[in-house]
Design a protein around this motif. Sequence first.
Motif, mmCIF file in Angstrom:
data_model
loop_
_atom_site.group_PDB
_atom_site.id
_atom_site.type_symbol
_atom_site.label_atom_id
_atom_site.label_comp_id
_atom_site.label_asym_id
_atom_site.label_seq_id
_atom_site.Cartn_x
_atom_site.Cartn_y
_atom_site.Cartn_z
ATOM 1 N N ALA A 473 0.747 4.244 13.487
ATOM 2 C CA ALA A 473 -0.077 3.105 13.077
ATOM 3 C C ALA A 473 -0.526 2.266 14.258
ATOM 4 O O ALA A 473 -1.560 1.611 14.209
ATOM 5 C CB ALA A 473 0.694 2.242 12.084
ATOM 6 N N LYS A 474 0.269 2.282 15.326
ATOM 7 C CA LYS A 474 -0.059 1.448 16.481
ATOM 8 C C LYS A 474 -1.059 2.133 17.399
ATOM 9 O O LYS A 474 -1.976 1.521 17.905
ATOM 10 C CB LYS A 474 1.216 1.174 17.285
ATOM 11 N N ARG B 288 -9.933 -0.184 9.462
ATOM 12 C CA ARG B 288 -8.998 -0.897 8.582
ATOM 13 C C ARG B 288 -9.598 -1.298 7.246
ATOM 14 O O ARG B 288 -8.896 -1.677 6.327
ATOM 15 C CB ARG B 288 -8.393 -2.100 9.288
ATOM 16 N N THR B 313 -0.958 0.702 4.748
ATOM 17 C CA THR B 313 -0.892 -0.652 4.222
ATOM 18 C C THR B 313 -2.231 -1.102 3.648
ATOM 19 O O THR B 313 -2.301 -2.098 2.963
ATOM 20 C CB THR B 313 -0.456 -1.641 5.304
ATOM 21 N N ARG B 319 -0.564 -2.455 -0.724
ATOM 22 C CA ARG B 319 -1.339 -3.698 -0.751
ATOM 23 C C ARG B 319 -1.649 -4.172 -2.162
ATOM 24 O O ARG B 319 -2.002 -5.320 -2.365
ATOM 25 C CB ARG B 319 -2.655 -3.439 0.010
ATOM 26 N N LEU C 40 6.003 -4.504 13.710
ATOM 27 C CA LEU C 40 4.602 -4.827 13.434
ATOM 28 C C LEU C 40 3.688 -3.889 14.213
ATOM 29 O O LEU C 40 3.955 -3.554 15.364
ATOM 30 C CB LEU C 40 4.309 -6.280 13.829
ATOM 31 N N VAL C 41 2.638 -3.459 13.564
ATOM 32 C CA VAL C 41 1.692 -2.550 14.224
ATOM 33 C C VAL C 41 0.329 -3.192 14.414
ATOM 34 O O VAL C 41 -0.492 -2.690 15.173
ATOM 35 C CB VAL C 41 1.523 -1.235 13.437
ATOM 36 N N TYR C 42 0.063 -4.286 13.739
ATOM 37 C CA TYR C 42 -1.285 -4.844 13.794
ATOM 38 C C TYR C 42 -1.247 -6.303 13.389
ATOM 39 O O TYR C 42 -0.520 -6.698 12.484
ATOM 40 C CB TYR C 42 -2.175 -4.061 12.833
ATOM 41 N N GLU C 44 -4.161 -9.371 12.588
ATOM 42 C CA GLU C 44 -5.581 -9.717 12.459
ATOM 43 C C GLU C 44 -5.716 -11.206 12.676
ATOM 44 O O GLU C 44 -5.101 -12.001 11.963
ATOM 45 C CB GLU C 44 -6.078 -9.341 11.069
ATOM 46 N N VAL C 60 -3.801 -11.501 8.916
ATOM 47 C CA VAL C 60 -2.878 -10.525 8.310
ATOM 48 C C VAL C 60 -1.941 -10.012 9.384
ATOM 49 O O VAL C 60 -2.352 -9.816 10.529
ATOM 50 C CB VAL C 60 -3.665 -9.305 7.755
ATOM 51 N N GLU C 62 0.626 -6.638 9.851
ATOM 52 C CA GLU C 62 0.858 -5.340 9.238
ATOM 53 C C GLU C 62 1.996 -4.601 9.905
ATOM 54 O O GLU C 62 2.051 -4.547 11.127
ATOM 55 C CB GLU C 62 -0.380 -4.493 9.489
ATOM 56 N N SER C 63 2.848 -4.015 9.094
ATOM 57 C CA SER C 63 3.830 -3.075 9.620
ATOM 58 C C SER C 63 3.560 -1.764 8.895
ATOM 59 O O SER C 63 2.605 -1.688 8.132
ATOM 60 C CB SER C 63 5.248 -3.572 9.325
ATOM 61 N N ALA C 67 1.767 -5.139 4.390
ATOM 62 C CA ALA C 67 0.748 -5.965 5.018
ATOM 63 C C ALA C 67 0.866 -7.333 4.379
ATOM 64 O O ALA C 67 0.879 -7.441 3.149
ATOM 65 C CB ALA C 67 -0.632 -5.387 4.783
ATOM 66 N N ASP C 69 -0.471 -11.387 4.155
ATOM 67 C CA ASP C 69 -1.448 -12.397 4.526
ATOM 68 C C ASP C 69 -0.735 -13.559 5.207
ATOM 69 O O ASP C 69 0.429 -13.821 4.958
ATOM 70 C CB ASP C 69 -2.159 -12.927 3.275
ATOM 71 N N TYR C 71 -0.919 -17.679 5.929
ATOM 72 C CA TYR C 71 -1.489 -18.868 5.286
ATOM 73 C C TYR C 71 -1.367 -20.094 6.173
ATOM 74 O O TYR C 71 -0.333 -20.311 6.808
ATOM 75 C CB TYR C 71 -0.785 -19.143 3.965
#
Lengths: 485, 472, 130
Positions: A473-474, B288, B313, B319, C40-42, C44, C60, C62-63, C67, C69, C71
Amino acid sequence: MKEPLVYEMSAPGRCGVEMPEPDVPLAKLPEGMLRDDLPLPELAQVDVVRHYLRLSQLNYSVDQGFYPLGSCTMKYNPKVNEEAARLPGFVLTHPHQDLETVQGNLVLMWALQEFLKEISGFAAVSLQPAAGAHGELAGILIIRAYHHSRGDTKRTKILIPDSAHGTNPASTTMAGYTTVAVKSDARGNVDLDALKAVCDDTVAGIMITNPNTLGLFDEHIEQVNNLVHDCGGLVYGDGANLNALLGVVRPGDLGFDVMHFNLHKTFSTPHGGGGPGSGPVGVAEELAQFLPGPIAAIDEEADEDELLVKLVMPENSIGRVKSFYGNFGILVRAYTYIRVHGPEGLRRVAEHAVLNANYLQARLKATYPIPHADRVCMHEFVAQGIIEGSDARALDIAKRLIDYDFHPPTNYFPLIVPEALMIEPTETESKQTLDRFVEVMEKIAQEAKESPQLLHDAPHIAPTRRLDEVKAAKQLVLCATFPQD
Amino acid sequence: MTYFPHTDAERAEMLAAIGVQKMEDLFRDVPERVRFPSLNLPAAISEMEVMWELQNISDANAHVGEFHCFLGAGAYHHYVPTTVDYVQSRGEFYTAYTPYQPEISQGTLQALFEYQSMMCALTGMEVSNASHYDGATSAAEGAMMAVAVSRGARRKVVISPAVHPQYRQVIRTYTQGMELDIVGDETLRVQAEIPDLVKLLDDKTAALVIQNPNFFGQMEDVAGLADQVHAVGALLVVVADPISLAMFTPPGAYGADIVCGEGQPLGIPLSYGGPYLGYFTSRKALVRQMAGRIVGETVDVDDRRGYVLTLSTREQHIRREKATSNICSNQGLMALAAAVYMSTMGKCGLRTVAELCYHKSHYAAKQIDALRGYVVDQSKPFFKEFVVKCPTSVKRVNRHLLKKWGIIGGYDLGQDYAHLKNHVLLAVTEMNRKDEIDALVEALKELSPKPKKAAKKTAPKKVKAASKRRAR
Amino acid sequence: MKTDPNARYAKTHEWVRMEAARGEAVVGITDHAQSQLSDLVYVELPPVGKSLKQGETFGVVESVKAASDLYMPMDGTITAVNTALPDEPGLINQDAFAAWILKFEPSNPAQFDALMDAAAYEAFAASEEH
């Protein structure tokens, strides 16, 4: 055991099959519109065959062994279905052909529609959706169309039990609704008080899976449906678990208004490594006008000696959800399956599916926690991958099963049971297979206490060891790099 | 009976282990009133008998193995090499499940990774998913993805009227709950050129959707189009026939952001419309927001290369209501078929198929255009399909072709485009031999209108000659 | 459970610190949140300059498993985002209270005091685990 990529086996100038020389005069090619290169592999035919054959040997499949994936119904895929679907008279028909020339196809579609109506207790069926989730989207759009046709546009919510499959809320969002979760009670049913609290005239409907993803038949299903109807909403049934109900009860008789079927679960069409499936939708009488189409229908004005079946668009259809008429090749397989079972055979399917699941539940409850073991389950049940005195978890148990030549059950679903292992044996497994599975599960529980590292490092004897999903994923590598680069 | 392995003895043992007396006891949660209904279905028959029945049913169809076919419009009779069915008939492939346990699904995963790679090569794009249901739903996901990329801020989609009618219908069905503004195809004439569509672009537009070659088989003029679309901050979505991509400049090279369409021509039989293969590719920066399963490369604990489903995800099982789409089962086995097709045909074979389609369709078009009463639309370059104005209704033409000549004729455009009555869309592929094409031309010629009568001056001569003959 | 005594906490597992001298607030996710998500991979990130209300999503994380959100804990306008994160989302796993995600100018500073303090957050997070 690493199999090269087709690109790595490629050599310039090789071709896997020869095409004939042009037998017509050559036309002038349009200038400035042609591409210079085409980076596709170049393999000899024998290499193509060997490559994919070797790849196939890296897979586990139903043809190979037990596949107790909860909510997937991995039953035996009869080979007669494959032969049926390959009849040239089916395979070589073009979807735009004049209806007169494809009466065979239309008769089969019409008959399958009738079969599914009878099995589920619904008034009308569309075979067009290509998968369960596709059928769900169609179903929710049908509910929306129903309310709008009555001038009722204030309903913005769909109720969904917390045990639901992820496609349910996803389909809801796609249709423009918001999701309201409804919790389950201690016995695994929809919590009636929680449901009453949210039923009002802003609710368009509820999406229910029954039996639910815990494998339990809701003890108050008729009350649940009545509550929703009383506030003016409709009831959508996720038919993924229909295998437990064939010939036992018809969702239409329980008060469901619309439901999708999963032909690739209940009706034995193969899973294909991720499709193609087929997700027909069945509806109660007042919703028939909204079905996606076109659907097969008998032409009332046809000559007496000719049965003329045609394709019609339901009067107030939500529209096409797909090109053409559905995954026709899959429909042929489902038709075949229903014909060789007949009404008694279908009931036996449900009975043996439920028998097998309860047998496993009874034999495993001493070793693994099963939250609702006090109840009779339907075609599947949920155990927990927790062993006292060990830090091994559902994931480790699942991976260790691979070493014993079993496909793991579904894990980490439903979300409401921690360390869930959802086990669905299906009716086509023998007692010997089930006994061996119990034996292995007991052994693994033992290993979890005595040598947990065996589980943590599992699988040991699969084509690959545990794969690094974080890295995937990375560092996204989603395409082979082409040799020309 | 059929597929149940249970013996009476085993059933009894199992019931005892569970602690119930009989099978019926397992269903006590089902309301008694509606339990065990009698199903009005035909009685069971054996496997042998069901094959007889299905043979009978399928015999009631005319099919392209027995009739020459010039029908296209979104589904095509192309050659399927023998390797394809051989591979997809392997039980290890077709009876496997979605590859959620990657260690025992490397066959499926690697084949899908190869499919993704080859689709990128064909379209000139950077990433591909592992399939959608078909070209129409793929196009719908493309439109929705463009809206998602704008985070829902842009809610207008401009779509060319020359995109397949069924695709445009599906886009509308899919988005009916989303309050989107779908314009372009119902407000403009069909022969609207790209500049007319460009005039509709503004800062509320999420995407321009075109088909190239378009529904009429014609190549659109896309010079500078991507720049114009990007100038307003929208995405260019191109629906493209995959065989055409073996020959023509791929959309990735002319600035497309999303390229999608129907993969049926890649080794998947006609099969009355399904199962087919929606292919879907895009630029990497947008991955994405891409729906569907995606396979990625990684390593295992022994550092060996392997493949897994990745970016999960985005998907429904994680999700849920915020998923990019609800898609779960896709068309995995068809993607495998396409991978085998492309590997077998290879660079050289696929190019040859495209060229054969091109030359044969142009030969047919030339012969037909020369017939009295028929006019081929040659306003733009075309690939394997072309539009012909007929001297009579397409229904009549096709009836004549079928009954007298055993030919399945083309698609009646009048059913979708009001101003195209009597116009037919003919498709010619590598499967149509020259003699079949010549037969088609002969057959059409029989419906040509008679030539106008000769001028009055010559008439008496003829009459005289006739009476002369009779006199003898 | 690791917490930062200088920060306040939202029920959605974001922490916020006030840099009173600059009139700026800093936001990240808690150590508890990162351990739930795992690697965690990402990440946003939102655009700088965007104005958001308390409770609106700004991004966001993401792992492989989930994922989530992100706030806004308070109303404000975004002044900076941590550009190191897209390449190295693991920084959050390493030290969730040092790896800030964004900085913003609060339009309603009083909202800070209404958020949970470290002790209240610890109790809240523990109760969520049932």
